[in-house]
Every structure is written in structure tokens, then in C-alpha cells.
Design an enzyme around this catalytic site. Structure first.
Site, short mmCIF file in Angstrom:
data_model
loop_
_atom_site.label_atom_id
_atom_site.label_comp_id
_atom_site.label_asym_id
_atom_site.label_seq_id
_atom_site.Cartn_x
_atom_site.Cartn_y
_atom_site.Cartn_z
N PHE A 150 3.47 3.52 0.72
CA PHE A 150 4.10 4.30 -0.35
C PHE A 150 5.58 4.55 -0.14
CE2 PHE A 150 3.30 7.84 2.59
CZ PHE A 150 4.49 8.53 2.48
N LYS B 83 -0.68 -6.11 -3.31
CA LYS B 83 -1.49 -4.90 -3.47
C LYS B 83 -0.56 -3.72 -3.22
CE LYS B 83 -3.66 -1.79 -1.93
NZ LYS B 83 -3.32 -0.36 -2.22
N GLU C 24 -1.34 2.69 -3.98
CA GLU C 24 -1.87 3.37 -5.17
C GLU C 24 -1.08 4.64 -5.49
OE1 GLU C 24 -3.17 2.92 -2.26
OE2 GLU C 24 -4.77 4.34 -1.75
N SER D 111 0.14 2.53 7.92
CA SER D 111 -0.13 3.31 9.13
C SER D 111 -0.79 2.43 10.20
CB SER D 111 -1.05 4.48 8.79
OG SER D 111 -2.27 3.97 8.28
N CYS E 161 9.58 4.55 8.60
CA CYS E 161 9.04 4.14 9.90
C CYS E 161 10.16 4.00 10.91
CB CYS E 161 8.28 2.83 9.76
SG CYS E 161 9.35 1.49 9.29
N GLU F 292 2.88 10.61 14.83
CA GLU F 292 3.79 10.39 13.70
C GLU F 292 3.61 11.54 12.71
OE1 GLU F 292 2.98 6.98 11.08
OE2 GLU F 292 5.15 6.69 10.98
P1 NAD Z 1 -1.46 3.67 4.65
O1 NAD Z 1 -1.83 2.94 5.88
O2 NAD Z 1 -2.23 4.90 4.30
O3 NAD Z 1 -1.57 2.70 3.38
C1 NAD Z 1 -0.98 1.42 3.37
C2 NAD Z 1 -1.80 0.51 2.46
O4 NAD Z 1 -3.13 0.41 2.98
C3 NAD Z 1 -1.92 1.03 1.04
O5 NAD Z 1 -1.73 -0.03 0.15
C4 NAD Z 1 -3.33 1.59 0.98
O6 NAD Z 1 -3.93 1.43 -0.28
C5 NAD Z 1 -4.09 0.77 2.01
N1 NAD Z 1 -5.14 1.53 2.72
C6 NAD Z 1 -5.17 2.87 2.97
N2 NAD Z 1 -6.27 3.19 3.69
C7 NAD Z 1 -6.95 2.04 3.90
C8 NAD Z 1 -8.17 1.71 4.59
N3 NAD Z 1 -8.89 2.63 5.19
N4 NAD Z 1 -8.56 0.41 4.59
C9 NAD Z 1 -7.84 -0.54 3.99
N5 NAD Z 1 -6.67 -0.28 3.32
C10 NAD Z 1 -6.24 0.99 3.28
O7 NAD Z 1 0.11 3.99 4.77
P2 NAD Z 1 1.00 4.86 3.79
O8 NAD Z 1 0.62 6.30 3.96
O9 NAD Z 1 1.03 4.28 2.43
O10 NAD Z 1 2.45 4.61 4.41
C11 NAD Z 1 2.96 5.33 5.48
C12 NAD Z 1 2.75 4.63 6.80
O11 NAD Z 1 3.32 3.33 6.76
C13 NAD Z 1 3.44 5.33 7.97
O12 NAD Z 1 2.56 5.32 9.07
C14 NAD Z 1 4.66 4.47 8.24
O13 NAD Z 1 5.16 4.53 9.56
C15 NAD Z 1 4.12 3.12 7.92
N6 NAD Z 1 5.18 2.17 7.65
C16 NAD Z 1 5.47 1.27 8.63
C17 NAD Z 1 6.49 0.37 8.45
C18 NAD Z 1 6.85 -0.61 9.53
O14 NAD Z 1 7.70 -1.43 9.31
N7 NAD Z 1 6.24 -0.56 10.70
C19 NAD Z 1 7.23 0.37 7.25
C20 NAD Z 1 6.89 1.28 6.26
C21 NAD Z 1 5.86 2.19 6.48
#
Ligand code: NAD
Length: 485
Positions: free
Chosen positions: A150, A174, A177, A227, A282, A376
Site C-alpha cells: 500500500f 495485483k 486492496e 511485509s 521500507c 518494524e
Molecule cells: P502486506 O504484506 O500486508 O501486503 C502486500 C501484498 O500482499 C498486498 O497486495 C496484499 O493484498 C497481499 N497480502 C496480504 N496478506 C497476505 C497473505 N496472508 N497472503 C498472501 N498475500 C497477502 O504489506 P503492506 O502492509 O501492503 O505494505 C507494507 C509492508 O511492505 C511493510 O512491511 C514495508 O516494509 C514493506 N515494503 C517493503 C519494500 C521493500 O522494498 N523491501 C517496499 C515497500 C514496502
């Protein structure tokens, strides 16, 4: 609702998902509902993969110099629609307008890089024995998927879209959401730029559709950003289905501040790094290790933090749950004996009472075993730990399971090099709070911040989005017969 319910984007058309399930899309700025996002079923993914597969032969056979023409036009369209795109990012994500503009600018830079790919994928050729040539070519994989988080509704999709598609792949995106609106505009702009139908598709949904992507036999590679918890799930599931996978996870970035650091510059950088995008980066500074006597710099960091005002130069965090989670981390640290120097709990913005704001927060005398030091937080919070030596600071940084970024603030070049060599992170800054490598350098962390080989952007991404074809040719009969024949 400001916008109509969202649809999927398949084969160049916006189409309804095959289910009635949806989620509201809420603006963190004021809590208003912007739209709804469908929770697609596997049939919707099947349709998208079918369209992408059908588009692949013609798209992949076009010379790359032709394919990148789409991205020259896309870059121009991103520039032309900058204000609208930035407002959309701001609305759905909650960041400030200037941060949203920066995000679209970064999307443009990513696209510029993709336009340079023909220069970087020329392959190699060598006469390996008399009259016999070996040649390598970068060949696209086929249908690939990109799953995004997000916190950057435009930039992170553009980490993958221009490179993967310019290199000849067809993509299923994808979106998160929580912020699915920006991708709709990106799809429209790609079409306007001349991308053939089926090359880029969007399937909206939550974890169920991510699982379906990891399992789908028609998808060759999965890139994921989000994450660490989910990165592990996606990496494991996609690779267990024999797909190529690259999964970027969360972060806990350490800034090491040494006594010889320039006080004003350091304080400004630390405050900007911890609070930019409301700490939802991140690459954000989340932990600071104060080495030796740096109280004068900590005082200045607090002064800078107090200039950061929610609703003015500080955006909202993504949701009510996030705000509660961040505030509970601060409360827990306080109960454990840490000192809250600047307290962002309970922030309110007049006229936006349903917005989800957390003010900048500086916590001092944090111990390395506290949750605020280890986990985090993903909010505008910095946890300061104190050590006597650089080696103790490095031990704290090295012990953290993540490894996205680390920075040092010092005027001593030898000490900076010592820390670059020993910090366990993929991206290191010296007197830089957010050490994001600019194109053509690639973006990617280490340890639990990334699973898979290679990086997601820049030159390194070429290896992820293509496979090498090696051909050996002999046209001259005089080359004769040897062990290669
Ligand atoms: P998230 O992991 O909750 O969601 C990311 C994606 O995974 C979304 O599209 C979501 O629909 C999907 N998802 C969520 N739960 C899932 C599950 N149980 N099984 C399969 N798919 C699932 O992350 P977020 O809250 O949207 O974003 C924040 C996180 O992203 C933070 O931890 C941040 O550090 C990380 N991030 C990392 C980088 C990097 O380059 N390392 C860059 C941007 C964000």
C-alpha cells in the site's frame, strides 16, 4: 463514494470480477470512502492469464527497440498527468501532495530506465573456435505477476511494469486492496501509450488471489513487495510451484550517529527520514544508534521533529488499525522505561477528525530488546539506542533480522568505510537518511528484507525478468568437424 466501484482490467477492458465480494477503499486523509475494490476469484485470474498468454507471442517477438517506444510515450503521459496522478496517490494513501509528486517523479525515472534497456541487453557474441560463434540473448519469461503493497501506489507498481514489459513479458498486476486506484490510471495511460491489449492486466483482491497467483500454472515468475511475513509465504509458495520468485519484505533501518556528525544536517536528515510518508517507507529510519556523546544532535532532532505537523507537512497513516498499532508501540516503550522526547500519540487534524494521523515521535533510552527497537513499526517514530562504541552500534544493527538499509552520519571517511563494510544491509547511506539507489543502480535489501536472487529494479532486474538463450552457430564448412559437432 467519490469514484465508482473498481473493476479488473483484462485484455485492455475494465470488467467486473466474477464475485460480489468487495472491500471499501478508504482515504486515510479524512476517513471518507473513495470506492470499493473487488475480491476476485480464481476464474478472474484465469481470464487474465489467458489474455496475457494470448498477447505474449506478438509482444515478445517485437524487437525491444519497438517495445520501448510505448514507454517513451508512457513517460510523457506520466509527466502530463502528474498533478492528477499525485492527487490520486495522496487521496488513497494519505501522504502529502509533495510526497505524492515525488513518487510520480520516481515512477518517471523508472520508466526512463526501461527506455534505456535496449542499450543494456545487447547480449554477447564470440567466435569460440574457427568459424563457430556462441551468442547469448535475453529472452522474456512469458506471463509474470507483480504483487504490490500500500505504501507507494504508483512507484512500486512502476518498479516492475516498465522493466518487465519492455523486456517482453506480459503482466498480471495485483494492487494493494488498500490503494487500488492508482493502478487503474496506470493501465489507462499504458493503453494510451499504445501498449497492446492483454500485455498488462489487473486482478484485484486480497490474500486469496495472491495464493492463486502463486499456484497458477500459466504464470512463470512472481515478484512481491510487502511485509516479511507475507514475502516468506509468497516466496515459499511460488518457488514450491517451480516459479521464479523475488519477494521484498519489511525493514528496520538503523542510523548510526557519531559525535563528529554535522549537527544541523544530521538532525534534518534523521527527522525527514523517520517521518517522510508518515514513516511508511521500507527505507525509513526507524532506529537510531547514538554513539558516544551526541545529546546536542538529539536535541536538534527533537526541534526538527516538532516542525513536522500532521495534516500540514506530515500525511496520515494508512488506517485506524495502523494508527492504533503505532501508538501502542509507543505506549509499550514508555511502560518499559524508554523516554518519549516528542510524542505523536493522539494527533488530530481539524476538519479531518476521521483521518488517521500520528505525529512525529522520538523515543530515547530504548534498549535493544524492546519491541520498538526490534520490530518494524511503519509509522513516524524513531527509537534511539545509546552505545559507547561503533562496534556496539554495529552489533545492534547486525543482530536485527532485517537488512534493507543502514546509514551513518559522520565526517570521518575511514569510519564511514568501516561501517559500510560491516553493516548487514543491502543499501547503505553516508550522511544520507534514505539511501535509495537511483537508476540505473538497483534496489534491494538483504536478510529478511528480500528473498530471492537479484534486485527488483535497475540493471539487476534484467536477470530476473529474462532468461538467457545461448546459441552456437557454424555456417562455414571449412570450420570442419571437432568435439562440438
Ligand atoms: P502486506 O504484506 O500486508 O501486503 C502486500 C501484498 O500482499 C498486498 O497486495 C496484499 O493484498 C497481499 N497480502 C496480504 N496478506 C497476505 C497473505 N496472508 N497472503 C498472501 N498475500 C497477502 O504489506 P503492506 O502492509 O501492503 O505494505 C507494507 C509492508 O511492505 C511493510 O512491511 C514495508 O516494509 C514493506 N515494503 C517493503 C519494500 C521493500 O522494498 N523491501 C517496499 C515497500 C514496502
Amino acid at each position: 463514494m467519490k469514484y465508482p466501484p473498481l473493476q479488473n482490467y483484462i485484455n485492455g477492458q475494465f470488467v467486473n470480477a466474477s464475485t460480489d465480494h468487495s472491500l471499501p477503499v478508504i482515504s486515510p486523509l479524512d476517513g471518507s470512502q473513495l470506492s470499493t475494490v473487488p475480491l476476485s476469484a480464481s476464474k478472474d485470474l484465469d481470464d487474465a492469464v489467458k489474455a496475457a498468454k494470448a498477447a505474449f507471442p506478438a509482444w515478445s517477438r517485437k524487437p525491444i527497440k519497438e517495445r520501448v517506444q510505448v514507454f517513451f510515450r508512457y513517460k510523457y503521459l506520466l509527466e502530463k498527468n502528474m498533478d492528477e496522478l499525485a492527487k490520486l496517490v495522496q487521496e488513497e494513501n494519505g501522504k502529502t501532495y509533495s510526497e505524492a509528486v515525488a513518487e510520480v517523479e520516481k515512477s518517471i525515472e523508472l520508466t526512463e530506465f526501461a527506455c534505456s534497456l535496449p542499450q543494456l541487453v545487447t547480449g554477447e557474441i564470440l567466435e569460440v573456435s574457427k568459424g563457430v560463434e556462441c551468442r547469448t540473448e535475453h529472452v522474456p519469461l512469458g506471463v509474470v505477476a507483480s504483487i504490490v503493497p500500500f505504501n507507494f501506489p504508483s512507484m512500486v507498481p512502476n518498479w516492475t511494469i516498465p522493466n518487465a514489459i519492455a523486456l517482453g513479458n506480459c503482466m498480471i498486476m495485483k494492487p494493494s486492496e488498500k490503494v487500488p486506484l492508482s493502478c487503474v490510471r496506470l493501465a489507462q495511460l499504458l493503453k494510451e501509450a499504445g501498449l497492446p491489449d492483454g500485455v498488462f492486466n489487473i486482478v484485484n483482491g486480497d490474500s486469496a488471489i495472491v495464493t492463486a497467483i502463486c499456484d497458477h500454472p500459466g504464470i512463470e515468475a512472481v515478484s512481491f513487495v510487502g511485509s516479511t511475513k507475507v514475502a516468506k509465504i509468497v516466496y515459499q509458495r511460488a518457488t514450491s510451484n517451480y516459479k521464479r520468485a523475488l519477494a521484498l519484505g519489511g525493514a528496520k533501518n538503523h542510523l548510526m550517529v557519531l559525535p563528529d556528525a554535522k549537527p544541523d544536517m544530521t538532525a534534518q536528515n534523521v527527522a525527514a527520514s523517520m517521518s517522510g510518508c508518515a514513516g511508511q517507507r521500507c527505507m525509513a529510519a526507524s532506529a537510531m544508534v547514538a554513539v558516544g556523546e551526541v545529546d546536542h544532535i538529539i536535541t536538534k532532532i527533537c526541534e526538527e521533529a516538532k516542525k513536522i505537523i500532521p495534516g500540514e507537512n506530515l500525511g496520515a497513516v494508512i488506517s485506524k488499525e495502523s494508527k492504533e498499532r503505532i501508538e501502542s508501540y509507543i505506549t509499550e516503550a514508555e511502560k518499559q522505561g524508554a523516554k518519549i522526547l516528542v510524542d505523536g500519540r493522539g494527533a488530530k487534524v481539524a476538519g479531518k477528525e476521521n483521518g488517521t494521523y500520528v505525529g512525529p515521535t522520538v523515543i530515547d533510552y530504548v534498549k535493544p530488546d524492546m519491541s520498538v527497537a526490534k520490530e518494524e513499526i511503519f509509522g513516524p517514530v524513531i527509537s534511539i539506542m545509546r552505545t559507547e562504541t561503533v562496534d556496539e552500534a554495529l552489533a545492534i544493527e547486525n543482530a536485527n533480522p532485517y537488512g534493507n538499509a543502514a546509514s551513518v552520519f559522520t565526517q570521518n571517511g575511514g569510519m564511514a568505510r568501516y561501517i559500510i563494510d560491516r553493516a548487514s544491509a543491502g543499501m547503505i547511506g553516508v550522511n544520507v537518511g534514505v539511501p535509495v539507489p537511483r537508476e540505473p543502480f538497483s534496489f534491494g535489501g538483504w536478510n529478511e528484507s528480500k528473498f530471492g536472487v537479484g534486485d527488483i529494479t535497475g540493471k539487476s532486474s534484467i536477470e530476473f525478468w529474462t532468461k538467457l538463450k545461448k546459441s552456437t552457430t557454424k555456417w562455414n564448412p571449412e570450420a570442419g568437424v571437432n568435439w562440438m559437432s
